[in-house]
Design a protein around this motif. Structure first.
Motif, mmCIF file in Angstrom:
data_model
loop_
_atom_site.group_PDB
_atom_site.id
_atom_site.type_symbol
_atom_site.label_atom_id
_atom_site.label_comp_id
_atom_site.label_asym_id
_atom_site.label_seq_id
_atom_site.Cartn_x
_atom_site.Cartn_y
_atom_site.Cartn_z
ATOM 1 N N SER A 1 0.836 -1.261 0.147
ATOM 2 C CA SER A 1 0.078 -0.096 -0.111
ATOM 3 C C SER A 1 0.684 1.416 -0.154
ATOM 4 O O SER A 1 0.364 2.406 -0.364
ATOM 5 N N TYR A 2 1.997 1.138 0.650
ATOM 6 C CA TYR A 2 2.922 2.221 0.738
ATOM 7 C C TYR A 2 4.049 2.702 -0.568
ATOM 8 O O TYR A 2 4.864 3.305 -0.043
ATOM 9 N N LEU A 3 3.743 1.887 -1.564
ATOM 10 C CA LEU A 3 4.525 1.835 -2.409
ATOM 11 C C LEU A 3 4.298 2.818 -3.556
ATOM 12 O O LEU A 3 3.366 2.427 -4.253
ATOM 13 N N ALA A 4 4.879 3.814 -4.228
ATOM 14 C CA ALA A 4 4.420 4.815 -5.277
ATOM 15 C C ALA A 4 5.551 5.028 -6.309
ATOM 16 O O ALA A 4 6.849 4.833 -6.150
ATOM 17 N N TRP A 5 5.117 5.309 -7.376
ATOM 18 C CA TRP A 5 6.038 5.811 -8.625
ATOM 19 C C TRP A 5 5.716 6.908 -9.266
ATOM 20 O O TRP A 5 4.671 7.311 -9.542
ATOM 21 N N TYR A 6 6.739 7.767 -9.544
ATOM 22 C CA TYR A 6 6.579 9.161 -10.058
ATOM 23 C C TYR A 6 7.577 9.005 -11.279
ATOM 24 O O TYR A 6 8.625 8.627 -11.544
ATOM 25 N N GLN A 7 6.951 9.992 -12.155
ATOM 26 C CA GLN A 7 7.757 10.488 -13.375
ATOM 27 C C GLN A 7 8.222 11.843 -13.349
ATOM 28 O O GLN A 7 7.297 12.636 -12.955
ATOM 29 N N GLN A 8 9.372 12.152 -13.679
ATOM 30 C CA GLN A 8 9.849 13.674 -13.705
ATOM 31 C C GLN A 8 10.532 13.740 -14.935
ATOM 32 O O GLN A 8 11.445 13.269 -15.443
ATOM 33 N N LYS A 9 9.823 14.840 -15.655
ATOM 34 C CA LYS A 9 10.587 15.395 -16.901
ATOM 35 C C LYS A 9 11.407 16.702 -16.780
ATOM 36 O O LYS A 9 11.299 17.333 -15.648
ATOM 37 N N PRO A 10 12.425 16.889 -17.437
ATOM 38 C CA PRO A 10 13.142 18.055 -16.979
ATOM 39 C C PRO A 10 12.745 19.371 -16.725
ATOM 40 O O PRO A 10 11.669 19.579 -17.627
ATOM 41 N N GLY A 11 12.696 19.983 -15.925
ATOM 42 C CA GLY A 11 12.341 21.371 -15.489
ATOM 43 C C GLY A 11 11.088 21.373 -14.894
ATOM 44 O O GLY A 11 10.230 22.294 -14.633
ATOM 45 N N GLN A 12 10.571 19.989 -14.931
ATOM 46 C CA GLN A 12 9.023 19.931 -14.226
ATOM 47 C C GLN A 12 9.016 18.933 -12.986
ATOM 48 O O GLN A 12 9.884 18.577 -12.578
ATOM 49 N N ALA A 13 7.742 19.230 -12.224
ATOM 50 C CA ALA A 13 7.600 18.710 -10.905
ATOM 51 C C ALA A 13 7.421 17.211 -11.263
ATOM 52 O O ALA A 13 6.900 16.622 -12.350
ATOM 53 N N PRO A 14 7.523 16.446 -10.397
ATOM 54 C CA PRO A 14 7.142 14.843 -10.465
ATOM 55 C C PRO A 14 5.773 14.690 -10.602
ATOM 56 O O PRO A 14 4.829 15.376 -10.096
ATOM 57 N N ARG A 15 5.391 13.656 -11.135
ATOM 58 C CA ARG A 15 4.013 13.288 -11.345
ATOM 59 C C ARG A 15 3.616 12.023 -11.006
ATOM 60 O O ARG A 15 4.511 11.059 -11.337
ATOM 61 N N LEU A 16 2.624 11.783 -10.161
ATOM 62 C CA LEU A 16 2.149 10.440 -9.505
ATOM 63 C C LEU A 16 1.828 9.527 -10.852
ATOM 64 O O LEU A 16 0.890 9.986 -11.422
ATOM 65 N N LEU A 17 2.318 8.463 -10.648
ATOM 66 C CA LEU A 17 2.013 7.306 -11.807
ATOM 67 C C LEU A 17 1.141 6.331 -11.278
ATOM 68 O O LEU A 17 0.182 5.789 -11.758
ATOM 69 N N ILE A 18 1.792 5.645 -10.114
ATOM 70 C CA ILE A 18 1.270 4.502 -9.434
ATOM 71 C C ILE A 18 1.276 4.611 -7.955
ATOM 72 O O ILE A 18 2.248 5.239 -7.486
ATOM 73 N N TYR A 19 0.370 4.038 -7.549
ATOM 74 C CA TYR A 19 0.204 4.281 -5.984
ATOM 75 C C TYR A 19 -0.265 2.831 -5.631
ATOM 76 O O TYR A 19 -0.953 2.215 -6.087
ATOM 77 N N GLY A 20 0.064 2.348 -4.251
ATOM 78 C CA GLY A 20 -0.225 1.025 -3.739
ATOM 79 C C GLY A 20 0.248 0.026 -4.494
ATOM 80 O O GLY A 20 -0.415 -1.016 -4.544
#
Lengths: 118, 109
Positions: free
Chosen positions: B32-51
């Motif tokens: 439940s406590y594991l997530a994945w994020y994507q970050q492109k140059p100059g941008q904030a991270p974006r949530l991809l996957i949670y749980g």
């Protein structure tokens, strides 16, 4: 539109203080868990601090005792007061909203750069 | 303290290929406590996957997450040009409350 906008970054000398702001729109800061996360230039992400909807606050070990997180519900704004700044605090500081559960971040601002240098 | 180690550090692939990114924890992490994020140059991270395996709102179904215990995987089934970025895993737990892996850079081959 649901968004977060950080302001307040800049160049500050070691030992100085700075306050970052994060204005939220489209949702209520007071009803959500909110965090600050930072990223040193060319490095990974480091969690800094969280404020619970109930008001409790927690900090990462590297900033404990120097940084303080707060919010102004009337302005729907999150803050990070940073004191005794060090060179290693240089980073882009992001505010982030926690999702339906506290264990992840579902909305991020674009960040504000803090540079600590003489 | 739970340390997350991502591998590889850099992954070079071509559009249309399948990408498999790994995140290994130093201690067992609740899925439940594991997530994945994507970050492109100059941008904030974006949530991809949670749980560990649930896609966030608006995330294409070519992104999938799996794993349990200490080993987690992010898979991108067919790479699109916009998928080339840095990917971070993140866990929630005890001190520190949140920690991130060091990131995997997915670059165009």
């Amino acid at each position: 539109e649901v968004q977060l906008v950080e302001t307040g970054g800049g160049l500050i000398q070691p030992g100085g203080s700075l306050r970052l702001s994060c204005a939220a729109s489209g949702f209520s800061v007071s009803s959500n868990y909110m965090s600050w996360v930072r990223q040193a230039p060319g490095k990974g992400l480091e969690w800094v601090s969280i404020i619970y909807s109930g008001g409790s606050t927690y900090y990462g070990d590297s900033v404990k005792g120097r940084f303080s997180i707060s919010r102004d519900n009337s302005k729907n704004t999150l803050y990070l007061q940073m004191n005794s700044l060090r060179a290693e605090d240089t980073a882009v500081y992001y505010c982030a909203r926690h999702g339906s559960y506290i264990w992840y971040f579902d909305l991020w601002g674009r960040g504000t750069l803090v540079t600590v240098s003489s | 303290e739970i340390v997350l180690t991502q591998s590889p550090g850099t992954l070079s692939l071509s559009p249309g290929e399948r990408a498999t990114l790994s995140c290994r924890a130093s201690q067992s992490v609740s899925s439940s406590y594991l997530a994945w994020y994507q970050q492109k140059p100059g941008q904030a991270p974006r949530l991809l996957i949670y749980g560990a395996s649930s896609r966030a709102t608006g995330i294409p179904d070519r992104f999938s997450g799996s794993g349990s215990g200490t080993d987690f995987t992010l898979t991108i089934s067919r790479l699109e040009p916009e998928d080339f970025a840095v990917y971070y895993c993140q866990q929630y737990g005890s001190s520190p409350l949140y920690s991130f892996g060091q990131g995997t850079k997915l670059e165009i081959k």
